[in-house]
Design an enzyme around this catalytic site. Structure first.
Site, PDB file in Angstrom:
ATOM      1  N   CYS A  79       0.852  -1.203   0.000  1.00  0.00           N
ATOM      2  CA  CYS A  79       0.000   0.000   0.000  1.00  0.00           C
ATOM      3  C   CYS A  79       0.883   1.247   0.000  1.00  0.00           C
ATOM      4  O   CYS A  79       0.630   2.192  -0.750  1.00  0.00           O
ATOM      5  CB  CYS A  79      -0.921   0.013   1.211  1.00  0.00           C
ATOM      6  SG  CYS A  79      -2.376  -1.048   1.074  1.00  0.00           S
ATOM      7  N   ASP A 100      11.230  -6.036  -8.338  1.00  0.00           N
ATOM      8  CA  ASP A 100      11.398  -6.693  -7.041  1.00  0.00           C
ATOM      9  C   ASP A 100      12.759  -6.315  -6.471  1.00  0.00           C
ATOM     10  O   ASP A 100      13.764  -6.261  -7.190  1.00  0.00           O
ATOM     11  CB  ASP A 100      11.285  -8.208  -7.215  1.00  0.00           C
ATOM     12  CG  ASP A 100      11.068  -8.921  -5.894  1.00  0.00           C
ATOM     13  OD1 ASP A 100       9.967  -9.473  -5.693  1.00  0.00           O
ATOM     14  OD2 ASP A 100      11.996  -8.935  -5.056  1.00  0.00           O
ATOM     15  N   HIS A 131      -5.898  -2.221  -1.622  1.00  0.00           N
ATOM     16  CA  HIS A 131      -5.443  -3.403  -0.885  1.00  0.00           C
ATOM     17  C   HIS A 131      -6.394  -4.588  -1.053  1.00  0.00           C
ATOM     18  O   HIS A 131      -7.585  -4.489  -0.754  1.00  0.00           O
ATOM     19  CB  HIS A 131      -5.306  -3.086   0.610  1.00  0.00           C
ATOM     20  CG  HIS A 131      -4.761  -4.238   1.388  1.00  0.00           C
ATOM     21  ND1 HIS A 131      -3.423  -4.354   1.713  1.00  0.00           N
ATOM     22  CD2 HIS A 131      -5.361  -5.355   1.851  1.00  0.00           C
ATOM     23  CE1 HIS A 131      -3.242  -5.492   2.363  1.00  0.00           C
ATOM     24  NE2 HIS A 131      -4.399  -6.117   2.455  1.00  0.00           N
ATOM     25  N   ASN A 188       1.856 -15.810  -5.204  1.00  0.00           N
ATOM     26  CA  ASN A 188       1.920 -16.654  -4.016  1.00  0.00           C
ATOM     27  C   ASN A 188       0.774 -16.278  -3.081  1.00  0.00           C
ATOM     28  O   ASN A 188       0.466 -15.098  -2.901  1.00  0.00           O
ATOM     29  CB  ASN A 188       3.258 -16.463  -3.305  1.00  0.00           C
ATOM     30  CG  ASN A 188       4.430 -16.907  -4.165  1.00  0.00           C
ATOM     31  OD1 ASN A 188       4.312 -17.868  -4.921  1.00  0.00           O
ATOM     32  ND2 ASN A 188       5.551 -16.212  -4.067  1.00  0.00           N
ATOM     33  N   HIS A 216      -0.439  -8.393   0.434  1.00  0.00           N
ATOM     34  CA  HIS A 216      -1.161  -7.478  -0.462  1.00  0.00           C
ATOM     35  C   HIS A 216      -0.975  -8.111  -1.839  1.00  0.00           C
ATOM     36  O   HIS A 216       0.168  -8.338  -2.272  1.00  0.00           O
ATOM     37  CB  HIS A 216      -0.519  -6.083  -0.359  1.00  0.00           C
ATOM     38  CG  HIS A 216      -1.057  -5.048  -1.300  1.00  0.00           C
ATOM     39  ND1 HIS A 216      -1.402  -3.776  -0.883  1.00  0.00           N
ATOM     40  CD2 HIS A 216      -1.271  -5.068  -2.638  1.00  0.00           C
ATOM     41  CE1 HIS A 216      -1.824  -3.068  -1.917  1.00  0.00           C
ATOM     42  NE2 HIS A 216      -1.741  -3.834  -3.004  1.00  0.00           N
ATOM     43  N   HIS A 263      -0.123  -9.408  -5.252  1.00  0.00           N
ATOM     44  CA  HIS A 263       0.872  -9.002  -6.246  1.00  0.00           C
ATOM     45  C   HIS A 263       1.152 -10.185  -7.153  1.00  0.00           C
ATOM     46  O   HIS A 263       1.091 -11.341  -6.734  1.00  0.00           O
ATOM     47  CB  HIS A 263       2.156  -8.504  -5.587  1.00  0.00           C
ATOM     48  CG  HIS A 263       2.756  -9.451  -4.606  1.00  0.00           C
ATOM     49  ND1 HIS A 263       2.256  -9.616  -3.326  1.00  0.00           N
ATOM     50  CD2 HIS A 263       3.798 -10.311  -4.706  1.00  0.00           C
ATOM     51  CE1 HIS A 263       2.976 -10.516  -2.690  1.00  0.00           C
ATOM     52  NE2 HIS A 263       3.909 -10.973  -3.503  1.00  0.00           N
TER      53      HIS A 263
HETATM   54  P1  5GP Z   1       5.891 -12.841  -1.861  1.00  0.00           P
HETATM   55  O1  5GP Z   1       6.936 -13.549  -1.068  1.00  0.00           O
HETATM   56  O2  5GP Z   1       4.855 -12.211  -0.940  1.00  0.00           O
HETATM   57  O3  5GP Z   1       5.293 -13.632  -2.954  1.00  0.00           O
HETATM   58  O4  5GP Z   1       6.640 -11.661  -2.619  1.00  0.00           O
HETATM   59  C1  5GP Z   1       7.020 -10.479  -2.004  1.00  0.00           C
HETATM   60  C2  5GP Z   1       8.136  -9.906  -2.840  1.00  0.00           C
HETATM   61  O5  5GP Z   1       8.311  -8.544  -2.477  1.00  0.00           O
HETATM   62  C3  5GP Z   1       9.482 -10.591  -2.626  1.00  0.00           C
HETATM   63  O6  5GP Z   1       9.935 -11.123  -3.866  1.00  0.00           O
HETATM   64  C4  5GP Z   1      10.390  -9.474  -2.118  1.00  0.00           C
HETATM   65  O7  5GP Z   1      11.700  -9.551  -2.634  1.00  0.00           O
HETATM   66  C5  5GP Z   1       9.669  -8.227  -2.564  1.00  0.00           C
HETATM   67  N1  5GP Z   1       9.888  -7.071  -1.708  1.00  0.00           N
HETATM   68  C6  5GP Z   1       9.842  -7.058  -0.344  1.00  0.00           C
HETATM   69  N2  5GP Z   1      10.048  -5.809   0.102  1.00  0.00           N
HETATM   70  C7  5GP Z   1      10.204  -5.021  -0.983  1.00  0.00           C
HETATM   71  C8  5GP Z   1      10.451  -3.619  -1.156  1.00  0.00           C
HETATM   72  O8  5GP Z   1      10.548  -2.837  -0.190  1.00  0.00           O
HETATM   73  N3  5GP Z   1      10.566  -3.166  -2.435  1.00  0.00           N
HETATM   74  C9  5GP Z   1      10.461  -3.997  -3.509  1.00  0.00           C
HETATM   75  N4  5GP Z   1      10.608  -3.443  -4.715  1.00  0.00           N
HETATM   76  N5  5GP Z   1      10.221  -5.324  -3.388  1.00  0.00           N
HETATM   77  C10 5GP Z   1      10.094  -5.828  -2.144  1.00  0.00           C
HETATM   78 ZN    ZN Z   2      -1.833  -3.239   1.081  1.00  0.00          ZN
END
Ligand code: 5GP
Ligand code: ZN
Length: 117
Positions: A9, A32, A48, A87, A98, A100
């Site tokens: 968010c 990422d 969200h 995921n 959130h 993605h």
């Molecule tokens: P999930 O694990 O929830 O599927 O993916 C979350 C993703 O967000 C991860 O691949 C992680 O590297 C990325 N991520 C976490 N914090 C940040 C951030 O502050 N900025 C960016 N650009 N990516 C982030």
């Molecule tokens: Zn959010």
């Protein structure tokens, strides 16, 4: 988790400055922070939603698909191929609650859907 505590968010509403590869009224796309592949972009709705099944409006799902189309063309991976992953939940490996979509490409991905891509 409340929206005010949510990392994506804050990124999507500009509270945390981030370079967007794509933005429209409904979604943003940004790289990422810990890329697993040469192209690793996250497409994130501005509003969200906890995950893909959190009553996400059809127009937001369409905006996500459109952002994937724009980003993959801009990154030059639309023809070579890529993988979209969202995921969901603890067993799904979701760390940011959130919605993605990961857009992964730029090299041949392993055939499995598990760790390490
Ligand atoms: P999930 O694990 O929830 O599927 O993916 C979350 C993703 O967000 C991860 O691949 C992680 O590297 C990325 N991520 C976490 N914090 C940040 C951030 O502050 N900025 C960016 N650009 N990516 C982030
Ligand atoms: Zn959010």
């Amino acid at each position: 988790m409340s929206d005010s505590d949510c990392l994506f968010c804050k990124i999507a509403n500009g509270e945390i400055p981030t370079d967007f590869l794509y933005e429209d009224d409904l979604v943003v796309a940004f790289r990422d922070i810990n890329p697993l592949t040469p192209t690793h972009v996250l497409v994130v709705p501005k509003k969200h939603y906890d995950n893909i099944c959190d009553n996400v409006p059809a127009e937001t799902l369409a905006a996500i698909a459109h952002a994937v189309d724009v980003v993959t063309k801009a990154e030059g991976i639309d023809k070579t191929g890529y993988r979209c992953v969202t995921n969901t939940g603890d067993d799904g490996g979701q760390s940011v609650h959130h919605l993605h979509v990961h857009v992964l490409g730029g090299r041949k991905l392993r055939g499995d859907m598990g760790e390490g891509m």
